[in-house]
Design a protein around this motif. Structure first.
Motif, PDB file in Angstrom:
ATOM      1  N   LEU A 163      35.448  58.612  25.281  1.00  0.00           N
ATOM      2  CA  LEU A 163      36.608  59.322  25.391  1.00  0.00           C
ATOM      3  C   LEU A 163      37.499  58.230  24.506  1.00  0.00           C
ATOM      4  N   CYS A 164      37.513  56.997  25.072  1.00  0.00           N
ATOM      5  CA  CYS A 164      38.579  55.963  23.990  1.00  0.00           C
ATOM      6  C   CYS A 164      38.308  55.961  22.762  1.00  0.00           C
ATOM      7  N   ARG A 165      37.087  56.060  22.531  1.00  0.00           N
ATOM      8  CA  ARG A 165      36.661  55.863  20.820  1.00  0.00           C
ATOM      9  C   ARG A 165      37.017  56.979  20.080  1.00  0.00           C
ATOM     10  N   ALA A 166      37.051  58.201  20.899  1.00  0.00           N
ATOM     11  CA  ALA A 166      37.103  59.553  20.160  1.00  0.00           C
ATOM     12  C   ALA A 166      38.405  59.688  19.291  1.00  0.00           C
ATOM     13  N   ASN A 167      39.644  59.069  19.441  1.00  0.00           N
ATOM     14  CA  ASN A 167      40.808  59.171  18.705  1.00  0.00           C
ATOM     15  C   ASN A 167      41.421  57.996  18.645  1.00  0.00           C
ATOM     16  N   ILE A 168      40.797  56.869  18.859  1.00  0.00           N
ATOM     17  CA  ILE A 168      41.518  55.380  18.692  1.00  0.00           C
ATOM     18  C   ILE A 168      42.090  55.106  17.373  1.00  0.00           C
ATOM     19  N   GLY A 169      41.650  55.694  16.330  1.00  0.00           N
ATOM     20  CA  GLY A 169      42.088  55.393  14.934  1.00  0.00           C
ATOM     21  C   GLY A 169      43.511  56.266  14.650  1.00  0.00           C
ATOM     22  N   ARG A 170      43.591  57.121  15.527  1.00  0.00           N
ATOM     23  CA  ARG A 170      45.009  58.138  15.342  1.00  0.00           C
ATOM     24  C   ARG A 170      46.002  57.596  16.238  1.00  0.00           C
ATOM     25  N   LEU A 171      45.653  56.605  17.197  1.00  0.00           N
ATOM     26  CA  LEU A 171      46.834  56.044  18.002  1.00  0.00           C
ATOM     27  C   LEU A 171      47.965  55.315  17.484  1.00  0.00           C
ATOM     28  N   PRO A 172      49.229  55.426  17.538  1.00  0.00           N
ATOM     29  CA  PRO A 172      50.136  54.718  16.998  1.00  0.00           C
ATOM     30  C   PRO A 172      50.614  53.499  17.968  1.00  0.00           C
ATOM     31  N   LEU A 173      49.536  52.548  17.760  1.00  0.00           N
ATOM     32  CA  LEU A 173      49.866  51.324  18.413  1.00  0.00           C
ATOM     33  C   LEU A 173      50.706  50.304  17.789  1.00  0.00           C
ATOM     34  N   SER A 174      51.548  49.566  18.494  1.00  0.00           N
ATOM     35  CA  SER A 174      52.279  48.332  17.903  1.00  0.00           C
ATOM     36  C   SER A 174      51.036  47.179  17.818  1.00  0.00           C
ATOM     37  N   ASP A 175      51.705  46.221  17.029  1.00  0.00           N
ATOM     38  CA  ASP A 175      50.883  45.025  16.862  1.00  0.00           C
ATOM     39  C   ASP A 175      50.581  44.394  18.269  1.00  0.00           C
ATOM     40  N   GLN A 176      51.472  44.315  19.260  1.00  0.00           N
ATOM     41  CA  GLN A 176      51.462  43.956  20.501  1.00  0.00           C
ATOM     42  C   GLN A 176      50.128  44.795  21.281  1.00  0.00           C
ATOM     43  N   GLU A 177      50.336  45.967  21.158  1.00  0.00           N
ATOM     44  CA  GLU A 177      49.503  47.015  21.921  1.00  0.00           C
ATOM     45  C   GLU A 177      48.005  46.821  21.399  1.00  0.00           C
ATOM     46  N   ARG A 178      47.933  46.726  20.327  1.00  0.00           N
ATOM     47  CA  ARG A 178      46.616  46.400  19.707  1.00  0.00           C
ATOM     48  C   ARG A 178      45.984  45.197  19.793  1.00  0.00           C
ATOM     49  N   ALA A 233      46.688  43.667  22.800  1.00  0.00           N
ATOM     50  CA  ALA A 233      46.432  43.632  24.204  1.00  0.00           C
ATOM     51  C   ALA A 233      45.009  44.469  24.571  1.00  0.00           C
ATOM     52  N   THR A 234      44.853  45.667  23.496  1.00  0.00           N
ATOM     53  CA  THR A 234      43.801  46.398  23.556  1.00  0.00           C
ATOM     54  C   THR A 234      42.498  45.509  23.276  1.00  0.00           C
ATOM     55  N   ILE A 235      42.661  44.734  22.326  1.00  0.00           N
ATOM     56  CA  ILE A 235      41.274  44.199  21.701  1.00  0.00           C
ATOM     57  C   ILE A 235      40.973  42.942  22.853  1.00  0.00           C
ATOM     58  N   ASP A 236      41.904  42.588  23.300  1.00  0.00           N
ATOM     59  CA  ASP A 236      41.644  41.464  24.565  1.00  0.00           C
ATOM     60  C   ASP A 236      40.953  41.999  25.384  1.00  0.00           C
ATOM     61  N   ARG A 237      41.445  43.280  26.128  1.00  0.00           N
ATOM     62  CA  ARG A 237      40.943  43.893  27.117  1.00  0.00           C
ATOM     63  C   ARG A 237      39.472  44.144  26.963  1.00  0.00           C
ATOM     64  N   ILE A 238      39.219  45.021  25.473  1.00  0.00           N
ATOM     65  CA  ILE A 238      37.907  45.181  25.193  1.00  0.00           C
ATOM     66  C   ILE A 238      37.116  43.819  25.168  1.00  0.00           C
ATOM     67  N   ARG A 239      37.459  43.001  24.776  1.00  0.00           N
ATOM     68  CA  ARG A 239      36.867  41.582  24.633  1.00  0.00           C
ATOM     69  C   ARG A 239      36.197  41.206  26.109  1.00  0.00           C
ATOM     70  N   LYS A 240      37.212  41.249  26.995  1.00  0.00           N
ATOM     71  CA  LYS A 240      37.096  40.900  28.591  1.00  0.00           C
ATOM     72  C   LYS A 240      35.806  41.942  28.989  1.00  0.00           C
ATOM     73  N   GLN A 241      35.792  42.985  28.613  1.00  0.00           N
ATOM     74  CA  GLN A 241      34.897  44.016  29.382  1.00  0.00           C
ATOM     75  C   GLN A 241      33.556  43.925  28.631  1.00  0.00           C
TER      76      GLN A 241
END
Length: 93
Positions: free
Chosen positions: A24-39, A41-49
């Motif tokens: 579900l997260c992958r479905a539209n991740i390319g369309r999310l308007p993420l700031s550099d900081q949000e991006r 933080a998301t990458i860090d969280r994915i790496r931890k998981q």
């Protein structure tokens, strides 16, 4: 999803729920308007998981990382019947 894992089927159900969440997260991740900081933080969280999943694999693998030989049940074969020598076919007595 249950927080208490006591059976194999509960483990499989939780892994299935986690897989659904990831899809579900992958479905539209390319369309999310993420700031550099949000991006970041998301990458860090994915790496931890991913690290948590790798730790789970290590806990399931036997020591040394070697897979045990699978148990294969083989049937016990009977000895082949003795060959009979026929006195009719070779003219011997």
């Amino acid at each position: 999803m249950s927080y208490r894992i006591t059976t194999y089927s509960a483990l499989q159900a939780n892994l299935s729920a986690a897989n659904t969440a990831v899809r579900l997260c992958r479905a539209n991740i390319g369309r999310l308007p993420l700031s550099d900081q949000e991006r970041d933080a998301t990458i860090d969280r994915i790496r931890k998981q991913i690290g948590e999943l790798e730790t789970l694999i290590l806990e399931l693998e036997p020591p040394g990382g070697k897979q045990a030989a699978p148990f294969i049940r083989t049937r016990v074969r009977k000895a082949p019947p003795r060959r009979r020598t026929s006195t009719l076919s070779d003219n011997r007595t």
